[in-house]
Design a protein around this motif. Structure first.
Motif, PDB file in Angstrom:
ATOM      1  N   GLY A  52       0.788  -1.224   0.000  1.00 48.67           N
ATOM      2  CA  GLY A  52       0.000   0.000   0.000  1.00 48.67           C
ATOM      3  C   GLY A  52       0.817   1.268   0.000  1.00 48.67           C
ATOM      4  N   ALA A  53       2.116   1.178   0.264  1.00 52.67           N
ATOM      5  CA  ALA A  53       2.967   2.369   0.303  1.00 52.67           C
ATOM      6  C   ALA A  53       3.435   2.818  -1.076  1.00 52.67           C
ATOM      7  CB  ALA A  53       4.187   2.113   1.186  1.00 52.67           C
ATOM      8  N   ALA A  54       3.146   2.051  -2.120  1.00 57.61           N
ATOM      9  CA  ALA A  54       3.691   2.365  -3.442  1.00 57.61           C
ATOM     10  C   ALA A  54       3.314   3.767  -3.907  1.00 57.61           C
ATOM     11  CB  ALA A  54       3.218   1.323  -4.466  1.00 57.61           C
ATOM     12  N   THR A  55       2.058   4.139  -3.790  1.00 57.60           N
ATOM     13  CA  THR A  55       1.626   5.457  -4.242  1.00 57.60           C
ATOM     14  C   THR A  55       2.360   6.557  -3.483  1.00 57.60           C
ATOM     15  OG1 THR A  55      -0.565   4.672  -4.903  1.00 57.60           O
ATOM     16  CG2 THR A  55      -0.353   7.009  -4.438  1.00 57.60           C
ATOM     17  N   TYR A  56       2.522   6.362  -2.189  1.00 55.10           N
ATOM     18  CA  TYR A  56       3.219   7.344  -1.348  1.00 55.10           C
ATOM     19  C   TYR A  56       4.671   7.490  -1.777  1.00 55.10           C
ATOM     20  CZ  TYR A  56       4.888   9.415   3.089  1.00 55.10           C
ATOM     21  OH  TYR A  56       5.450  10.217   4.045  1.00 55.10           O
ATOM     22  N   TYR A  57       5.357   6.367  -1.934  1.00 52.56           N
ATOM     23  CA  TYR A  57       6.754   6.425  -2.366  1.00 52.56           C
ATOM     24  C   TYR A  57       6.886   7.126  -3.715  1.00 52.56           C
ATOM     25  CZ  TYR A  57       7.910   2.873   1.208  1.00 52.56           C
ATOM     26  OH  TYR A  57       8.101   2.186   2.375  1.00 52.56           O
ATOM     27  N   ARG A  58       6.028   6.760  -4.644  1.00 49.32           N
ATOM     28  CA  ARG A  58       6.114   7.344  -5.985  1.00 49.32           C
ATOM     29  C   ARG A  58       5.861   8.846  -5.949  1.00 49.32           C
ATOM     30  NH1 ARG A  58       2.396   2.550  -8.703  1.00 49.32           N
ATOM     31  NH2 ARG A  58       3.945   0.869  -8.443  1.00 49.32           N
ATOM     32  N   GLY A  59       4.837   9.251  -5.211  1.00 50.77           N
ATOM     33  CA  GLY A  59       4.527  10.676  -5.140  1.00 50.77           C
ATOM     34  C   GLY A  59       5.638  11.479  -4.495  1.00 50.77           C
ATOM     35  N   MET A  60       6.159  10.981  -3.353  1.00 44.98           N
ATOM     36  CA  MET A  60       7.197  11.714  -2.640  1.00 44.98           C
ATOM     37  C   MET A  60       8.501  11.759  -3.423  1.00 44.98           C
ATOM     38  SD  MET A  60       6.147  13.101   0.125  1.00 44.98           S
ATOM     39  CE  MET A  60       7.831  13.670   0.329  1.00 44.98           C
ATOM     40  N   ALA A 116      -0.594  12.329   0.272  1.00 45.99           N
ATOM     41  CA  ALA A 116      -1.014  13.473  -0.524  1.00 45.99           C
ATOM     42  C   ALA A 116      -1.469  12.998  -1.903  1.00 45.99           C
ATOM     43  CB  ALA A 116       0.130  14.490  -0.636  1.00 45.99           C
ATOM     44  N   LEU A 117      -1.632  13.939  -2.791  1.00 44.04           N
ATOM     45  CA  LEU A 117      -2.100  13.666  -4.155  1.00 44.04           C
ATOM     46  C   LEU A 117      -1.033  14.022  -5.173  1.00 44.04           C
ATOM     47  CD1 LEU A 117      -4.375  13.095  -6.288  1.00 44.04           C
ATOM     48  CD2 LEU A 117      -4.928  15.537  -6.125  1.00 44.04           C
ATOM     49  N   ASP A 118      -0.835  13.142  -6.131  1.00 44.73           N
ATOM     50  CA  ASP A 118      -0.083  13.461  -7.342  1.00 44.73           C
ATOM     51  C   ASP A 118      -1.117  13.638  -8.447  1.00 44.73           C
ATOM     52  OD1 ASP A 118       1.348  13.589  -9.666  1.00 44.73           O
ATOM     53  OD2 ASP A 118       2.608  11.855  -9.263  1.00 44.73           O
ATOM     54  N   GLY A 138      -4.090  22.216  -1.072  1.00 50.04           N
ATOM     55  CA  GLY A 138      -3.250  22.123   0.118  1.00 50.04           C
ATOM     56  C   GLY A 138      -2.565  20.813   0.391  1.00 50.04           C
ATOM     57  N   HIS A 139      -2.839  19.769  -0.396  1.00 47.10           N
ATOM     58  CA  HIS A 139      -2.327  18.447  -0.029  1.00 47.10           C
ATOM     59  C   HIS A 139      -1.821  17.682  -1.251  1.00 47.10           C
ATOM     60  CE1 HIS A 139      -3.772  18.925   4.062  1.00 47.10           C
ATOM     61  NE2 HIS A 139      -4.927  19.349   3.572  1.00 47.10           N
ATOM     62  N   THR A 140      -0.808  18.243  -1.898  1.00 38.54           N
ATOM     63  CA  THR A 140      -0.164  17.557  -3.021  1.00 38.54           C
ATOM     64  C   THR A 140       1.232  17.112  -2.604  1.00 38.54           C
ATOM     65  OG1 THR A 140       0.748  19.606  -3.905  1.00 38.54           O
ATOM     66  CG2 THR A 140      -1.444  18.937  -4.701  1.00 38.54           C
ATOM     67  N   TYR A 141       1.761  16.135  -3.329  1.00 38.98           N
ATOM     68  CA  TYR A 141       3.133  15.700  -3.049  1.00 38.98           C
ATOM     69  C   TYR A 141       4.138  16.800  -3.367  1.00 38.98           C
ATOM     70  CZ  TYR A 141       1.683  10.950  -2.015  1.00 38.98           C
ATOM     71  OH  TYR A 141       1.115   9.857  -1.431  1.00 38.98           O
ATOM     72  N   ALA A 142       3.812  17.701  -4.268  1.00 38.16           N
ATOM     73  CA  ALA A 142       4.704  18.825  -4.529  1.00 38.16           C
ATOM     74  C   ALA A 142       4.900  19.653  -3.272  1.00 38.16           C
ATOM     75  CB  ALA A 142       4.141  19.681  -5.668  1.00 38.16           C
ATOM     76  N   ARG A 143       3.818  19.879  -2.537  1.00 37.88           N
ATOM     77  CA  ARG A 143       3.923  20.626  -1.276  1.00 37.88           C
ATOM     78  C   ARG A 143       4.677  19.823  -0.220  1.00 37.88           C
ATOM     79  NH1 ARG A 143       0.617  24.981  -0.001  1.00 37.88           N
ATOM     80  NH2 ARG A 143      -0.655  25.780  -1.712  1.00 37.88           N
ATOM     81  N   ARG A 144       4.392  18.538  -0.137  1.00 36.87           N
ATOM     82  CA  ARG A 144       5.086  17.706   0.854  1.00 36.87           C
ATOM     83  C   ARG A 144       6.595  17.674   0.566  1.00 36.87           C
ATOM     84  NH1 ARG A 144       0.409  18.005   2.847  1.00 36.87           N
ATOM     85  NH2 ARG A 144      -0.975  16.186   3.019  1.00 36.87           N
ATOM     86  N   VAL A 166       8.462  19.937  -0.781  1.00 33.16           N
ATOM     87  CA  VAL A 166       9.099  21.185  -0.352  1.00 33.16           C
ATOM     88  C   VAL A 166       9.464  21.093   1.125  1.00 33.16           C
ATOM     89  CG1 VAL A 166       8.720  23.645   0.067  1.00 33.16           C
ATOM     90  CG2 VAL A 166       8.038  22.632  -2.120  1.00 33.16           C
ATOM     91  N   GLU A 167       8.539  20.585   1.947  1.00 30.65           N
ATOM     92  CA  GLU A 167       8.802  20.432   3.377  1.00 30.65           C
ATOM     93  C   GLU A 167      10.000  19.516   3.626  1.00 30.65           C
ATOM     94  OE1 GLU A 167       5.322  18.942   5.331  1.00 30.65           O
ATOM     95  OE2 GLU A 167       3.969  20.164   4.123  1.00 30.65           O
ATOM     96  N   VAL A 168      10.004  18.368   2.957  1.00 29.42           N
ATOM     97  CA  VAL A 168      11.061  17.385   3.182  1.00 29.42           C
ATOM     98  C   VAL A 168      12.399  17.911   2.667  1.00 29.42           C
ATOM     99  CG1 VAL A 168      11.863  15.057   2.631  1.00 29.42           C
ATOM    100  CG2 VAL A 168       9.455  15.448   3.170  1.00 29.42           C
ATOM    101  N   ASP A 169      12.399  18.517   1.498  1.00 30.30           N
ATOM    102  CA  ASP A 169      13.630  19.054   0.932  1.00 30.30           C
ATOM    103  C   ASP A 169      14.249  20.095   1.869  1.00 30.30           C
ATOM    104  OD1 ASP A 169      15.489  19.524  -1.404  1.00 30.30           O
ATOM    105  OD2 ASP A 169      14.603  21.524  -1.225  1.00 30.30           O
ATOM    106  N   GLN A 170      13.440  21.000   2.386  1.00 32.23           N
ATOM    107  CA  GLN A 170      13.952  22.019   3.293  1.00 32.23           C
ATOM    108  C   GLN A 170      14.473  21.402   4.582  1.00 32.23           C
ATOM    109  OE1 GLN A 170      10.624  24.725   3.681  1.00 32.23           O
ATOM    110  NE2 GLN A 170      11.114  25.788   1.779  1.00 32.23           N
ATOM    111  N   LEU A 171      13.773  20.412   5.086  1.00 38.28           N
ATOM    112  CA  LEU A 171      14.192  19.739   6.310  1.00 38.28           C
ATOM    113  C   LEU A 171      15.554  19.078   6.127  1.00 38.28           C
ATOM    114  CD1 LEU A 171      13.290  18.730   9.212  1.00 38.28           C
ATOM    115  CD2 LEU A 171      12.479  16.668   8.043  1.00 38.28           C
ATOM    116  N   LEU A 172      15.709  18.323   5.051  1.00 35.33           N
ATOM    117  CA  LEU A 172      16.944  17.581   4.832  1.00 35.33           C
ATOM    118  C   LEU A 172      18.112  18.508   4.503  1.00 35.33           C
ATOM    119  CD1 LEU A 172      15.666  14.511   2.773  1.00 35.33           C
ATOM    120  CD2 LEU A 172      15.803  14.809   5.255  1.00 35.33           C
ATOM    121  N   ARG A 173      17.899  19.463   3.632  1.00 36.51           N
ATOM    122  CA  ARG A 173      18.993  20.362   3.264  1.00 36.51           C
ATOM    123  C   ARG A 173      19.424  21.221   4.455  1.00 36.51           C
ATOM    124  NH1 ARG A 173      20.176  20.394  -2.135  1.00 36.51           N
ATOM    125  NH2 ARG A 173      18.604  19.422  -3.510  1.00 36.51           N
TER     126      ARG A 173
END
Length: 364
Positions: free
Chosen positions: A17-25, A169-171, A337-343, A345-352
């Motif tokens: 069930g995680a496939a969609t999540y992995y692909r989107g992120m 989120a949504l792709d 408000g809930h797309t993988y593009a938005r998510r 951005v959060e993860v990229d900023q956190l990691l960098r």
């Protein structure tokens, strides 16, 4: 920036069930310049049920489910700036976690990405010597795809330095409205594999209401239900690949979401199916869980059911016009408000930000 991601499968959604999540992120993180390698085992017949070809946003390394192959992919962790071990790989989970933690470059970020946090935390509470519990203080982040404040506080109380939810989120490029298909037309559709910690809720929210409403048509998709006794008005269609999810969601009067026991109890855990259905403009009925209003407004963008009787009443009162209005409102809300593009951005900023801070400390 290089990322090594050890997960269940990017190529197959079969019992995954995680496939969609992995692909989107990961597809969105790639747009921020991340060079991603995804390591997945050849296990559980997933490679025989691929529903995408290797994508251009990540290099996929499929390895044999053997100790030797596991050790070989673990050794690759040293090349990455960020090393991610996801839960639920299904084979060599403990060895992978211990291995990639030890093999990573000292300057790399080490992340545990949990796509089933309520279940993982329940396991940890029962096993104080669990490998994850032992290694939690050495991680830089625990990321979860749901759980909210209860999961954050639980992980940090067990020793995780930082726990951050990164919700499903949504792709919109993969999940969107399509013309209805006769094979998926029904009053209520439900998609989910038969799992021990969800079966009783499926009976309560789907099968029992169907039996009480014999004039309506119901469709259940997912693996495992072929040996389950089903009411005469329920059709089981087996595994539904991701390529058919849009049609499955676009063809019914309403689509039902049923959380697994642990996720319903913890709350703040919208499944990928919630965003897929909303992306397709479907009228979603969901079982009740705390935090649903953070994602969709009850009665306007989603219908919330406390039990099977609520499901039946929602369905009987639902006109085609209201079904369409709720689905369209849900799609607008999720796109805003809930797309993988938005998510991403959060993860990229956190990691960098974390990598930059680490390098500054090393240079000081």
């Amino acid at each position: 920036m290089k990322m090594a991601f050890y997960g269940s499968s990017l190529l197959s959604s079969y019992w995954n069930g995680a496939a969609t999540y992995y692909r989107g992120m990961l597809s969105e993180l790639a747009t921020h310049g991340w060079d991603i390698t995804f390591y997945e085992p050849d296990a559980f017949d997933r490679q025989k049920h691929r529903d995408i070809e290797p994508p251009d946003y990540a290099k996929v390394v499929v390895y044999d489910a053997t100790p030797e192959a596991c050790r070989a992919v673990i050794a690759e962790a040293v090349k990455a700036d960020v090393v991610v071990k996801a839960n639920g790989v299904g084979v060599f989970d403990d060895e992978l976690l211990d291995g990639v933690m030890d093999a990573s470059d000292p300057q790399a970020l080490r992340i545990y990405w949990d796509v089933d946090a309520p279940a993982t935390l329940a396991e940890l509470r029962q096993a104080p010597d669990h490998v994850l519990r032992r290694r939690l203080p050495e991680l830089d982040f625990v990321l979860t795809y749901g759980g909210g404040p209860p999961v954050v506080s639980a992980y940090e109380a067990m020793g995780a330095p930082v726990c951050r939810p990164v919700y499903n989120a949504l792709d919109p490029s993969t999940h969107h409205p399509v013309p209805p298909q006769d094979r998926f037309r029904a009053d209520l559709n439900f998609l989910g594999n038969r799992l021990p910690d969800r079966e009783a809720r499926v009976e309560r929210f789907f099968l029992e209401p169907a039996a009480r409403n014999p004039d309506a048509r119901y469709i259940i998709g997912g693996s495992g239900w072929e040996t389950k006794g089903l009411p005469a008005n329920v059709t089981h269609i087996g595994h539904v690949g991701t390529a058919d999810h849009n049609a499955f969601n676009s063809s019914a009067k309403a689509v039902l979401n049923i959380a697994r026991d642990s996720m319903a109890e913890v709350g703040f855990s919208p499944a990928t199916r919630v965003f897929e259905a909303a992306g397709a403009g479907a009228c979603l009925i969901t079982d009740a869980w705390e935090g649903v209003e953070l994602f969709l407004a009850p009665d306007e963008e989603v219908l919330v059911a406390r039990d099977g009787q609520d499901v039946t009443e929602h369905l009987r009162a639902l006109t085609p016009e209201r079904s369409r209005a709720i689905g369209e409102a849900a799609r607008r809300r999720i796109l805003a408000g809930h797309t993988y593009a938005r998510r991403a951005v959060e993860v990229d900023q956190l990691l960098r930000g974390a990598l930059a801070a680490r390098r500054e400390r090393s240079a000081a």
